[in-house]
Design a protein around this motif. Sequence first.
Motif, PDB file in Angstrom:
ATOM      1  N   LEU A  49     -15.519   4.772 -18.237  1.00 54.95           N
ATOM      2  CA  LEU A  49     -16.584   5.629 -18.765  1.00 54.95           C
ATOM      3  C   LEU A  49     -17.943   4.968 -18.618  1.00 54.95           C
ATOM      4  O   LEU A  49     -18.954   5.642 -18.444  1.00 54.95           O
ATOM      5  CB  LEU A  49     -16.318   5.962 -20.239  1.00 54.95           C
ATOM      6  CG  LEU A  49     -15.066   6.782 -20.553  1.00 54.95           C
ATOM      7  CD1 LEU A  49     -14.953   7.022 -22.052  1.00 54.95           C
ATOM      8  CD2 LEU A  49     -15.079   8.109 -19.805  1.00 54.95           C
ATOM      9  N   ARG A  50     -17.948   3.626 -18.675  1.00 57.65           N
ATOM     10  CA  ARG A  50     -19.239   2.925 -18.556  1.00 57.65           C
ATOM     11  C   ARG A  50     -19.881   3.156 -17.196  1.00 57.65           C
ATOM     12  O   ARG A  50     -21.113   3.249 -17.083  1.00 57.65           O
ATOM     13  CB  ARG A  50     -19.040   1.414 -18.801  1.00 57.65           C
ATOM     14  CG  ARG A  50     -20.368   0.624 -18.775  1.00 57.65           C
ATOM     15  CD  ARG A  50     -21.284   1.116 -19.873  1.00 57.65           C
ATOM     16  NE  ARG A  50     -22.608   0.488 -19.862  1.00 57.65           N
ATOM     17  CZ  ARG A  50     -23.665   0.942 -19.194  1.00 57.65           C
ATOM     18  NH1 ARG A  50     -23.551   2.020 -18.424  1.00 57.65           N
ATOM     19  NH2 ARG A  50     -24.829   0.339 -19.272  1.00 57.65           N
ATOM     20  N   PRO A  58     -20.846   4.889  -9.110  1.00 56.74           N
ATOM     21  CA  PRO A  58     -20.405   4.429  -7.790  1.00 56.74           C
ATOM     22  C   PRO A  58     -19.986   5.571  -6.869  1.00 56.74           C
ATOM     23  O   PRO A  58     -19.360   6.549  -7.303  1.00 56.74           O
ATOM     24  CB  PRO A  58     -19.210   3.531  -8.121  1.00 56.74           C
ATOM     25  CG  PRO A  58     -19.446   3.088  -9.527  1.00 56.74           C
ATOM     26  CD  PRO A  58     -20.119   4.240 -10.199  1.00 56.74           C
ATOM     27  N   GLN A  59     -20.350   5.440  -5.616  1.00 59.39           N
ATOM     28  CA  GLN A  59     -19.996   6.447  -4.620  1.00 59.39           C
ATOM     29  C   GLN A  59     -18.483   6.606  -4.559  1.00 59.39           C
ATOM     30  O   GLN A  59     -17.745   5.627  -4.515  1.00 59.39           O
ATOM     31  CB  GLN A  59     -20.526   6.034  -3.251  1.00 59.39           C
ATOM     32  CG  GLN A  59     -20.276   7.058  -2.154  1.00 59.39           C
ATOM     33  CD  GLN A  59     -20.857   6.617  -0.818  1.00 59.39           C
ATOM     34  OE1 GLN A  59     -21.424   5.535  -0.704  1.00 59.39           O
ATOM     35  NE2 GLN A  59     -20.736   7.447   0.180  1.00 59.39           N
ATOM     36  N   GLY A  60     -18.027   7.849  -4.557  1.00 59.98           N
ATOM     37  CA  GLY A  60     -16.609   8.121  -4.478  1.00 59.98           C
ATOM     38  C   GLY A  60     -15.902   8.127  -5.816  1.00 59.98           C
ATOM     39  O   GLY A  60     -14.731   8.494  -5.894  1.00 59.98           O
ATOM     40  N   SER A 255     -14.075  -3.739 -12.098  1.00 59.64           N
ATOM     41  CA  SER A 255     -14.988  -4.882 -12.107  1.00 59.64           C
ATOM     42  C   SER A 255     -15.778  -4.882 -13.409  1.00 59.64           C
ATOM     43  O   SER A 255     -16.989  -4.706 -13.432  1.00 59.64           O
ATOM     44  CB  SER A 255     -15.926  -4.821 -10.897  1.00 59.64           C
ATOM     45  OG  SER A 255     -16.641  -6.021 -10.754  1.00 59.64           O
ATOM     46  N   ILE A 256     -15.045  -5.088 -14.509  1.00 59.50           N
ATOM     47  CA  ILE A 256     -15.625  -4.982 -15.837  1.00 59.50           C
ATOM     48  C   ILE A 256     -16.841  -5.887 -15.995  1.00 59.50           C
ATOM     49  O   ILE A 256     -17.794  -5.555 -16.707  1.00 59.50           O
ATOM     50  CB  ILE A 256     -14.561  -5.323 -16.904  1.00 59.50           C
ATOM     51  CG1 ILE A 256     -13.394  -4.326 -16.846  1.00 59.50           C
ATOM     52  CG2 ILE A 256     -15.166  -5.315 -18.298  1.00 59.50           C
ATOM     53  CD1 ILE A 256     -12.211  -4.721 -17.701  1.00 59.50           C
ATOM     54  N   SER A 257     -16.822  -7.033 -15.316  1.00 58.86           N
ATOM     55  CA  SER A 257     -17.897  -8.004 -15.494  1.00 58.86           C
ATOM     56  C   SER A 257     -19.256  -7.474 -15.074  1.00 58.86           C
ATOM     57  O   SER A 257     -20.281  -7.998 -15.504  1.00 58.86           O
ATOM     58  CB  SER A 257     -17.582  -9.279 -14.700  1.00 58.86           C
ATOM     59  OG  SER A 257     -17.535  -9.016 -13.301  1.00 58.86           O
ATOM     60  N   GLU A 258     -19.296  -6.435 -14.254  1.00 60.78           N
ATOM     61  CA  GLU A 258     -20.584  -5.919 -13.808  1.00 60.78           C
ATOM     62  C   GLU A 258     -20.883  -4.521 -14.334  1.00 60.78           C
ATOM     63  O   GLU A 258     -21.885  -3.919 -13.974  1.00 60.78           O
ATOM     64  CB  GLU A 258     -20.651  -5.899 -12.275  1.00 60.78           C
ATOM     65  CG  GLU A 258     -19.647  -4.991 -11.605  1.00 60.78           C
ATOM     66  CD  GLU A 258     -19.778  -5.033 -10.086  1.00 60.78           C
ATOM     67  OE1 GLU A 258     -20.525  -4.209  -9.553  1.00 60.78           O
ATOM     68  OE2 GLU A 258     -19.125  -5.884  -9.469  1.00 60.78           O
ATOM     69  N   TYR A 259     -20.055  -3.993 -15.244  1.00 58.07           N
ATOM     70  CA  TYR A 259     -20.280  -2.642 -15.739  1.00 58.07           C
ATOM     71  C   TYR A 259     -21.581  -2.536 -16.537  1.00 58.07           C
ATOM     72  O   TYR A 259     -22.211  -1.482 -16.566  1.00 58.07           O
ATOM     73  CB  TYR A 259     -19.098  -2.189 -16.612  1.00 58.07           C
ATOM     74  CG  TYR A 259     -17.849  -1.838 -15.833  1.00 58.07           C
ATOM     75  CD1 TYR A 259     -17.813  -1.921 -14.438  1.00 58.07           C
ATOM     76  CD2 TYR A 259     -16.698  -1.433 -16.486  1.00 58.07           C
ATOM     77  CE1 TYR A 259     -16.659  -1.606 -13.737  1.00 58.07           C
ATOM     78  CE2 TYR A 259     -15.547  -1.106 -15.791  1.00 58.07           C
ATOM     79  CZ  TYR A 259     -15.527  -1.202 -14.419  1.00 58.07           C
ATOM     80  OH  TYR A 259     -14.375  -0.887 -13.734  1.00 58.07           O
ATOM     81  N   GLU A 260     -21.956  -3.615 -17.231  1.00 57.90           N
ATOM     82  CA  GLU A 260     -23.167  -3.569 -18.042  1.00 57.90           C
ATOM     83  C   GLU A 260     -24.230  -4.565 -17.568  1.00 57.90           C
ATOM     84  O   GLU A 260     -25.156  -4.891 -18.295  1.00 57.90           O
ATOM     85  CB  GLU A 260     -22.829  -3.833 -19.507  1.00 57.90           C
ATOM     86  CG  GLU A 260     -22.017  -2.701 -20.114  1.00 57.90           C
ATOM     87  CD  GLU A 260     -21.893  -2.809 -21.611  1.00 57.90           C
ATOM     88  OE1 GLU A 260     -22.025  -1.769 -22.285  1.00 57.90           O
ATOM     89  OE2 GLU A 260     -21.665  -3.913 -22.136  1.00 57.90           O
ATOM     90  N   GLY A 261     -24.081  -5.050 -16.335  1.00 61.05           N
ATOM     91  CA  GLY A 261     -25.060  -5.994 -15.815  1.00 61.05           C
ATOM     92  C   GLY A 261     -24.940  -6.127 -14.315  1.00 61.05           C
ATOM     93  O   GLY A 261     -24.215  -5.378 -13.658  1.00 61.05           O
TER      94      GLY A 261
END
Length: 340
Positions: A49-50, A58-60, A255-261
């Motif tokens: 959801l983030r 993200p594309q696709g 790629s949870i590490s980049e969902y908010e950054g």
Amino acid sequence: MESVQVQVRELPAGEVGRRHFELTTVELPDPGPGQVLVRNTWTSVDPGLRLRLRADAPQGYFPAFPPGSAMDGVFAVGVVEESQADGFPVGSTVWHSYGWRSHAVVDSGEVAMNGIASLRRLDVDAVPAHAYLGPLGAMGLTAYAGLHVIDALDDTGTIWVSAGAGAVGNLVCQIAKLSGLRVVASAGSDEKVAWLLDEVGVDAAFNWRSRPLSESLQQAAPEGLGLCFDSVGGTHLEAALHALNDNGRIALCGSISEYEGAAAGPRNLFLATSKNLTLRGFRGSAHVPLLDEMQQRLGCWLAEGRLVHRESIYEGLESAPTALADMLAGRTTGKTLVRL
């Protein structure tokens, strides 16, 4: 008929908070031919959801949530209260793609979320309805499909599962273990590590915050890794590339590490070339043909008590934004749900 909905007030620039959402009451139309009115009883809260709370989804992937509108494309289960659709009688339990709201009018012919969330009648005689938002639903399919695409279901050796205490990760650990693999898992707290070892039954687990990932992996898998199921990306993916043996395989789930950054790595991607690695990106919703097979296999394990099913449950629709924020911050374990 009125429905209470959680709508996006504004897209968050950083961490998600309650201020980014608002509760709104809307009037629903009466169900027409082929449609049902569903009273939702449970709604899902998922890391993906983030990605949809960004202007540049993200594309696709599934589209971004436009501010000021309902959040379509979120799993929910509920009870049919009115029906004009064959096969969906009043009182039946169903899943669909209109979560984060109290009621929804759902078209039985709509293909939702690549077909994974199309209106579907559920058998709740042996398992509770909300199990279909966890091990018997999209979470279970994602876990099962990820192992399937890297040919891990019939393999041996050692697999590392990042975010192992999450909704998908803990299922990956259990499916892999029950399929004969040696399982190493990582999580973000000592409490989650203890749960993975004592209840989920992994062979080794570590808190990735405690020391460098490379050291933890060396201790947990001194022989190296043959497989990896990664939901974190960044430094976790970097560590996996380093620890994998030649011809190793990685399922890229998220790629949870980049969902908010900003994205961070991996800086050693050339190891995929030098070690002849396979990096296989996938989405659970692209593997709907595996759904029945997954439900049969995991359903048997659930009935036999061989599959652990832990949930972090929040009460009331108004708690959904808090549930999402807590999950993204690593404060939940297992499947995160909101009970309506």
